[in-house]
Design a protein around this motif. Structure first.
Motif, short mmCIF file in Angstrom:
data_model
loop_
_atom_site.label_atom_id
_atom_site.label_comp_id
_atom_site.label_asym_id
_atom_site.label_seq_id
_atom_site.Cartn_x
_atom_site.Cartn_y
_atom_site.Cartn_z
N LEU A 31 15.16 -25.41 -6.92
CA LEU A 31 16.15 -25.67 -7.64
C LEU A 31 16.42 -24.80 -8.98
CD1 LEU A 31 15.68 -29.50 -8.08
CD2 LEU A 31 17.35 -28.42 -6.53
N GLY A 32 17.41 -24.34 -9.31
CA GLY A 32 17.82 -23.34 -10.06
C GLY A 32 17.20 -22.23 -10.25
N VAL A 33 16.75 -21.50 -11.35
CA VAL A 33 16.26 -20.04 -11.02
C VAL A 33 14.96 -19.93 -11.99
CG1 VAL A 33 18.48 -18.92 -10.67
CG2 VAL A 33 17.46 -19.08 -12.83
N SER A 34 13.98 -19.16 -11.58
CA SER A 34 12.80 -19.05 -12.36
C SER A 34 12.48 -17.46 -12.46
CB SER A 34 11.35 -19.60 -11.90
OG SER A 34 11.36 -19.21 -10.48
N LYS A 35 13.24 -16.68 -11.87
CA LYS A 35 12.91 -15.09 -11.91
C LYS A 35 14.23 -14.61 -11.32
CE LYS A 35 10.96 -15.24 -7.18
NZ LYS A 35 11.44 -16.63 -6.60
N LEU A 36 14.41 -13.28 -11.86
CA LEU A 36 15.48 -12.27 -11.51
C LEU A 36 15.99 -12.44 -10.07
CD1 LEU A 36 15.62 -9.36 -13.55
CD2 LEU A 36 16.99 -11.41 -13.90
N GLY A 37 15.07 -12.41 -9.12
CA GLY A 37 15.27 -12.47 -7.59
C GLY A 37 16.01 -13.71 -7.23
N ASP A 38 15.93 -14.77 -8.14
CA ASP A 38 16.75 -16.12 -7.61
C ASP A 38 18.25 -15.91 -8.02
OD1 ASP A 38 14.38 -17.38 -6.96
OD2 ASP A 38 13.89 -18.05 -8.71
N PHE A 39 18.55 -14.88 -8.82
CA PHE A 39 20.07 -14.96 -9.32
C PHE A 39 20.77 -14.18 -8.33
CE2 PHE A 39 19.44 -15.05 -14.18
CZ PHE A 39 18.48 -15.67 -14.24
N SER A 40 22.16 -14.57 -8.44
CA SER A 40 23.36 -14.11 -7.43
C SER A 40 23.58 -12.53 -7.84
CB SER A 40 24.53 -15.00 -7.51
OG SER A 40 25.03 -14.89 -8.62
N ARG A 41 24.17 -12.09 -7.00
CA ARG A 41 24.65 -10.65 -7.53
C ARG A 41 25.67 -10.67 -8.59
NH1 ARG A 41 25.48 -7.55 -1.71
NH2 ARG A 41 23.56 -7.84 -0.84
N LYS A 42 26.48 -11.66 -8.61
CA LYS A 42 27.16 -11.73 -9.83
C LYS A 42 26.41 -11.96 -11.15
CE LYS A 42 31.24 -12.35 -12.01
NZ LYS A 42 30.74 -12.79 -13.39
N ASN A 43 25.35 -12.84 -11.12
CA ASN A 43 24.55 -12.81 -12.33
C ASN A 43 24.17 -11.40 -12.73
OD1 ASN A 43 23.23 -16.03 -10.88
ND2 ASN A 43 25.05 -15.74 -11.94
N MET B 43 20.28 -12.78 -22.83
CA MET B 43 20.97 -11.68 -22.12
C MET B 43 19.97 -10.19 -22.20
SD MET B 43 23.52 -13.18 -20.63
CE MET B 43 23.80 -11.61 -19.50
N VAL B 44 19.53 -10.13 -23.52
CA VAL B 44 18.60 -8.78 -23.64
C VAL B 44 17.49 -8.90 -22.88
CG1 VAL B 44 17.41 -7.70 -25.55
CG2 VAL B 44 19.87 -8.43 -26.03
N THR B 45 16.86 -10.05 -22.82
CA THR B 45 15.57 -10.49 -22.05
C THR B 45 15.78 -10.15 -20.69
OG1 THR B 45 14.92 -11.97 -23.97
CG2 THR B 45 13.51 -11.95 -21.72
N LEU B 46 16.82 -10.64 -20.10
CA LEU B 46 17.28 -10.57 -18.55
C LEU B 46 17.45 -9.11 -18.31
CD1 LEU B 46 19.66 -13.61 -18.19
CD2 LEU B 46 17.26 -13.34 -17.25
N ALA B 47 18.15 -8.30 -19.34
CA ALA B 47 18.44 -6.81 -19.03
C ALA B 47 17.19 -6.05 -19.14
CB ALA B 47 19.40 -6.40 -20.31
N GLU B 48 16.15 -6.61 -20.03
CA GLU B 48 14.75 -5.59 -19.95
C GLU B 48 14.21 -5.88 -18.63
OE1 GLU B 48 14.33 -6.02 -24.90
OE2 GLU B 48 12.91 -7.30 -23.55
N TYR B 49 14.14 -7.18 -18.34
CA TYR B 49 13.62 -7.51 -16.87
C TYR B 49 14.14 -6.77 -15.74
CZ TYR B 49 9.84 -10.88 -18.30
OH TYR B 49 8.64 -11.53 -18.60
N LEU B 50 15.42 -6.59 -15.97
CA LEU B 50 16.10 -6.08 -14.74
C LEU B 50 15.94 -4.49 -14.87
CD1 LEU B 50 18.26 -6.42 -12.37
CD2 LEU B 50 20.08 -6.16 -14.09
N GLN B 51 15.87 -3.82 -16.18
CA GLN B 51 15.63 -2.32 -16.19
C GLN B 51 14.15 -2.11 -15.79
OE1 GLN B 51 16.03 -1.60 -20.39
NE2 GLN B 51 18.10 -0.43 -19.87
#
Ligand code: SF4
Ligand code: SF4
Length: 207
Positions: A112-124, A156-164
């Protein structure tokens, strides 16, 4: 700084090209800067000057275009793309959890929900790339403005850092953002209303 200098250089060389052209071909009504520059330019060697300026101007413009993906100018492309893919309904786009479908998933623990970036949709993920980090969402967030442990911009900044850093499967994401911060969200959607690039901050499971 590099972008601003590049744009100014393109504009200035453009005016000089126009001045060199007008100096050879005669005044051009309405081209005030070009006409003035043409009057200042010496007439000798103008075709050569014009050719060099033309190449300098063209190469500068092409270099700036090639630099777009590596610079903040990329938002010129990302912002309309993200807004175009936005779901046209008001309010947070968090989707609906289909518990009945999950019950039929067999022995596996339902997710249920998300716990890591891999769970996010492409739009996310596009939302995360598109964020300008302008802070408008933080300014209107009732949780952030009443001293709660939530800043939509901070998330958003934390998510962007993980993504980078390519941390798609790193489950420390939730600890970094903290569940306290998440549960302080009232899902009021003020952040989404204020966002200039149509980011869906309460994003998980928006599909
Ligand atoms: S308002 Fe939008 S672009 Fe600005 S920081 Fe918040 S999510 Fe990012
Ligand atoms: S939806 Fe949540 S994060 Fe966005 S402004 Fe409201 S409380 Fe803040």
């Amino acid at each position: 700084m590099l972008i601003e200098v590049g744009i100014i250089a393109i504009i200035v060389t453009g005016f000089f090209i126009e001045g060199a052209r007008i100096a050879q071909n005669g005044a051009d009504p309405g081209s005030f800067v070009g006409n003035w520059l043409a009057a200042q330019l010496a007439t000798g060697g103008l075709p050569t000057v014009h050719r060099y300026l033309w190449w300098t101007h063209g190469l500068l413009a092409l270099a700036l275009i090639a630099y777009i993906p590596f610079s903040p100018l990329v938002h010129l492309v990302l912002a309309p793309a993200n807004a175009g893919l936005d779901i046209p309904v008001p309010g947070p786009k968090m989707g609906v959890m289909d518990f009945e479908a999950l019950e039929g998933e067999g022995e596996e623990t339902p997710s249920l929900g998300v716990s890591k970036l891999g769970d996010f949709s492409r739009k996310n993920l596009l939302d995360i790339f598109t964020c300008l980090k302008c802070g408008r969402c933080h300014e209107v967030c009732p949780a952030a403005q009443t001293g709660k442990k939530l800043s939509p911009k901070g998330v958003m900044v934390t998510l962007a850092e993980y993504l980078q850093q390519g941390k798609m499967e790193d489950e420390s994401l939730l600890d970094t953002i903290t569940t306290d911060a998440i549960y302080n969200c009232t899902t009021c959607a003020a952040c989404m209303e204020a966002c200039p690039v149509a980011v869906n901050q309460p994003m998980p499971s928006s599909g």
